[in-house]
Motif scaffolding. Structure first.
Motif, PDB file in Angstrom:
ATOM      1  N   HIS A  76       0.822  -1.227   0.000  1.00 12.42           N
ATOM      2  CA  HIS A  76       0.000   0.000   0.000  1.00 12.42           C
ATOM      3  C   HIS A  76       0.850   1.268   0.000  1.00 12.42           C
ATOM      4  CE1 HIS A  76      -3.844  -2.089   0.473  1.00 12.42           C
ATOM      5  NE2 HIS A  76      -3.202  -2.927   1.288  1.00 12.42           N
ATOM      6  N   HIS A  77       2.140   1.106  -0.213  1.00 12.53           N
ATOM      7  CA  HIS A  77       3.052   2.261  -0.245  1.00 12.53           C
ATOM      8  C   HIS A  77       2.906   3.131   1.008  1.00 12.53           C
ATOM      9  CE1 HIS A  77       3.645   1.059  -4.376  1.00 12.53           C
ATOM     10  NE2 HIS A  77       2.349   1.167  -4.608  1.00 12.53           N
ATOM     11  N   LEU A  78       2.884   2.456   2.139  1.00 11.76           N
ATOM     12  CA  LEU A  78       2.737   3.198   3.397  1.00 11.76           C
ATOM     13  C   LEU A  78       4.114   3.661   3.872  1.00 11.76           C
ATOM     14  CD1 LEU A  78       0.307   0.728   5.244  1.00 11.76           C
ATOM     15  CD2 LEU A  78      -0.302   2.763   3.914  1.00 11.76           C
ATOM     16  N   ASP A  79       4.136   4.811   4.471  1.00 11.98           N
ATOM     17  CA  ASP A  79       5.384   5.361   4.994  1.00 11.98           C
ATOM     18  C   ASP A  79       5.518   4.930   6.459  1.00 11.98           C
ATOM     19  OD1 ASP A  79       7.443   6.853   5.995  1.00 11.98           O
ATOM     20  OD2 ASP A  79       6.802   8.739   5.068  1.00 11.98           O
ATOM     21  N   PRO A  80       6.552   4.138   6.795  1.00 11.40           N
ATOM     22  CA  PRO A  80       6.682   3.683   8.185  1.00 11.40           C
ATOM     23  C   PRO A  80       6.804   4.827   9.186  1.00 11.40           C
ATOM     24  CG  PRO A  80       8.604   3.038   6.878  1.00 11.40           C
ATOM     25  CD  PRO A  80       7.593   3.581   5.922  1.00 11.40           C
ATOM     26  N   ARG A  81       7.283   5.975   8.704  1.00 13.77           N
ATOM     27  CA  ARG A  81       7.404   7.131   9.618  1.00 13.77           C
ATOM     28  C   ARG A  81       6.038   7.743   9.922  1.00 13.77           C
ATOM     29  NH1 ARG A  81      11.433  10.229   5.793  1.00 13.77           N
ATOM     30  NH2 ARG A  81       9.806   9.399   4.455  1.00 13.77           N
ATOM     31  N   LYS A  82       5.048   7.416   9.090  1.00 13.44           N
ATOM     32  CA  LYS A  82       3.706   7.960   9.316  1.00 13.44           C
ATOM     33  C   LYS A  82       2.738   6.841   9.687  1.00 13.44           C
ATOM     34  CE  LYS A  82       4.485  11.773   6.155  1.00 13.44           C
ATOM     35  NZ  LYS A  82       4.173  12.374   4.854  1.00 13.44           N
ATOM     36  N   THR A  83       3.303   5.783  10.256  1.00 14.81           N
ATOM     37  CA  THR A  83       2.507   4.617  10.633  1.00 14.81           C
ATOM     38  C   THR A  83       2.673   4.348  12.120  1.00 14.81           C
ATOM     39  OG1 THR A  83       2.805   3.657   8.435  1.00 14.81           O
ATOM     40  CG2 THR A  83       2.190   2.131  10.204  1.00 14.81           C
ATOM     41  N   VAL A  84       1.582   3.974  12.770  1.00 11.46           N
ATOM     42  CA  VAL A  84       1.624   3.606  14.192  1.00 11.46           C
ATOM     43  C   VAL A  84       1.136   2.168  14.343  1.00 11.46           C
ATOM     44  CG1 VAL A  84       0.754   4.111  16.518  1.00 11.46           C
ATOM     45  CG2 VAL A  84       1.155   5.981  14.916  1.00 11.46           C
ATOM     46  N   MET A  85       1.846   1.392  15.133  1.00 10.84           N
ATOM     47  CA  MET A  85       1.413   0.015  15.421  1.00 10.84           C
ATOM     48  C   MET A  85       0.788  -0.030  16.807  1.00 10.84           C
ATOM     49  SD  MET A  85       1.549  -3.279  14.472  1.00 10.84           S
ATOM     50  CE  MET A  85       0.737  -4.570  15.427  1.00 10.84           C
ATOM     51  N   ILE A  86      -0.393  -0.629  16.912  1.00 10.81           N
ATOM     52  CA  ILE A  86      -1.035  -0.819  18.221  1.00 10.81           C
ATOM     53  C   ILE A  86      -1.166  -2.316  18.478  1.00 10.81           C
ATOM     54  CG2 ILE A  86      -3.076  -0.378  19.650  1.00 10.81           C
ATOM     55  CD1 ILE A  86      -3.717   2.017  17.868  1.00 10.81           C
ATOM     56  N   GLY A  87      -0.630  -2.776  19.587  1.00 12.09           N
ATOM     57  CA  GLY A  87      -0.721  -4.191  19.928  1.00 12.09           C
ATOM     58  C   GLY A  87      -0.877  -4.383  21.419  1.00 12.09           C
ATOM     59  N   ASP A  88      -1.117  -5.612  21.809  1.00 10.86           N
ATOM     60  CA  ASP A  88      -1.273  -5.872  23.244  1.00 10.86           C
ATOM     61  C   ASP A  88      -0.114  -6.687  23.798  1.00 10.86           C
ATOM     62  OD1 ASP A  88      -1.973  -8.294  22.002  1.00 10.86           O
ATOM     63  OD2 ASP A  88      -3.257  -8.856  23.689  1.00 10.86           O
ATOM     64  N   ARG A  89       0.885  -6.943  22.951  1.00 10.76           N
ATOM     65  CA  ARG A  89       2.049  -7.683  23.433  1.00 10.76           C
ATOM     66  C   ARG A  89       3.322  -7.046  22.918  1.00 10.76           C
ATOM     67  NH1 ARG A  89       0.752 -14.124  23.300  1.00 10.76           N
ATOM     68  NH2 ARG A  89      -1.489 -13.965  23.574  1.00 10.76           N
ATOM     69  N   ILE A  90       4.386  -7.258  23.651  1.00  5.81           N
ATOM     70  CA  ILE A  90       5.697  -6.746  23.254  1.00  5.81           C
ATOM     71  C   ILE A  90       6.093  -7.334  21.897  1.00  5.81           C
ATOM     72  CG2 ILE A  90       7.271  -8.469  24.239  1.00  5.81           C
ATOM     73  CD1 ILE A  90       7.555  -4.887  25.250  1.00  5.81           C
TER      74      ILE A  90
END
Lengths: 199, 230
Positions: free
Chosen positions: A125-139
């Protein structure tokens, strides 16, 4: 053309309560609400990509037929796409000690904390990792994001937050991550908005 | 019958020699970090812990911090942070750890200045007490002056439940400006306050049990026997 901002979400423990493998079968009612609330934080005009990256080991544990499970998963996430709640998803069905042997794999690149699913979404999807946030419940989610080049991560507070997935070959003891902890998805969305608007 | 009806979890027995969960942790810390002061925060049935350990010689006895009122983990850490800062190893008092695993973790921690969190394979840790190990003996003088072996005495308090990996190294100086709520757990607010900088991840790759059932206690006892045999 790439979207302005992206949020990648783990599923179990984020979109619905983590009830162990197979929790997705009961997750639909939670997912509609979680994702609607997440989207509402950003408003209709916000150019936002929402993706899901999830390990699903229910079939690997022989608790359901693999073909049936993969169809269920596919239909589940395509329903979310058709409702414009998410844009895309990636699923890893593997497990290093799968009792359903076709899914036995300790070297796949997709199973978090390995970054394969995230890298695939970023590239496709040509996403920019600098403009991406990951949300998770584990390390595990945080490590996968870090290895994919995503700096902004939010860990949801809960009893499994420091639990690692069984996987070999990760030199995680050598990794450092900035830990940002949120009490729930709603607070995480609020933090996301601030992070992405201040990029 | 609940495991902890008569005894606090750290006093559950690990072998026929009378060793206990807390006794093993204390011995391991003293062996792997000789000369480093050891503090044990106690609340639930803490008087039984004191009875057990006060018979030891002063040199082998940790300093006990007794919570007369239930403070909650955040306030416990905050009060300890007011007495000292710096990197501190915190262990939950219900952990039974492989000696080799703990030694490797301590060696890894000694090679870095970072805060470290231990990630584990499965099962949460519940804890009813904590062992707090100070890594900078000189900075501990003040707490020695104001606290003999027992800081306070009182009735037992209710249980604490922590959500964490059970082992971590944190810089308690970061808590100086933190004001916890009453009975606050290791909340998102607290963890964010502590972890303002990058946190190093350490993957625990050995056996490790957070004791919360008879079957897990039995598993731990079996592993200890294997450790002694090898």
């Amino acid at each position: 053309m790439s979207v302005k901002h992206a949020i990648l979400l783990d599923a179990d423990g984020v979109l619905w309560p983590d009830k162990g493998s197979g929790g997705i079968l009961d997750g639909r009612k939670y997912a509609y609400q979680s994702l609607s609330e997440l989207r509402s934080h950003f408003g209709a005009g916000h150019d936002l990509f929402v993706g899901v990256v999830t390990n699903q080991t229910y079939a690997a544990r022989s608790q359901i037929d693999y073909v049936e499970f993969s169809k269920l998963i596919d239909s589940f996430f395509h329903d979310l796409i058709s409702r414009e709640l998410i844009n895309d998803f990636r699923v890893c069905f593997h497990h290093p000690r799968a009792t359903y042997t076709p899914l036995q794999n300790s070297r796949c690149m997709c199973r978090k904390p390995r970054p394969g699913m995230i890298l695939d979404l970023l590239e496709f999807h040509h996403l920019d990792p600098r403009k991406t946030v990951m949300i998770g419940d584990r390390i595990t989610d945080m490590l996968a994001a870090k290895m994919a080049g995503i700096k902004s991560t939010i860990l949801l507070y809960g009893e499994k937050m420091f639990e690692m997935n069984e996987i070999s070959g990760i030199g995680a003891e050598d990794m450092s991550i900035p830990l940002r902890i949120s009490k729930d998805l709603s607070e995480a969305a609020h933090i996301c908005l601030n992070l992405l608007n201040n990029d | 019958m609940p495991l902890t009806r008569d005894l606090p979890k750290p006093l559950l027995g690990l072998g026929e020699d009378g060793s206990t969960i807390l006794g093993r942790l204390v011995s391991q810390c003293q062996e792997f970090l000789p000369g480093v002061p050891l503090y044990v925060n106690i609340s639930y049935k803490g008087e039984k812990i004191l009875e057990k350990f006060l018979g030891l010689s002063y040199k082998t006895r940790p300093t006990f911090l007794y919570e007369k009122e239930l403070l909650g983990p955040s306030e416990t850490l905050k009060q300890f942070a007011e007495l000292r800062g710096g990197r501190t190893l915190i262990l939950h008092g219900d952990l039974v750890l492989s000696s080799g695993g703990l030694l490797r973790f301590i060696e890894a921690a000694s090679k870095t200045c970072s805060q470290m969190i231990v990630c584990h394979r499965k099962n949460r840790s519940e804890a009813r007490s904590e062992v707090i190990l100070a890594s900078e003996p000189d900075r501990m003088r003040r707490i020695h002056e104001i606290s003999p072996d027992v800081v306070a005495d009182g009735e037992k308090t209710t249980e604490l439940v922590l959500v964490s990996s059970g082992l971590f190294v944190v810089d308690l100086s970061r808590l100086e400006s933190y004001t916890p709520r009453r009975n606050e757990s290791l909340s998102p607010n607290l963890l964010n306050h502590i972890n303002q900088s990058a946190l190093k991840i350490y993957v625990w790759d050995d056996w490790r049990f957070a004791i919360d059932s008879t079957s897990i206690l039995e598993e731990a006892q079996k592993k200890i026997c294997e450790e002694l045999d090898s």
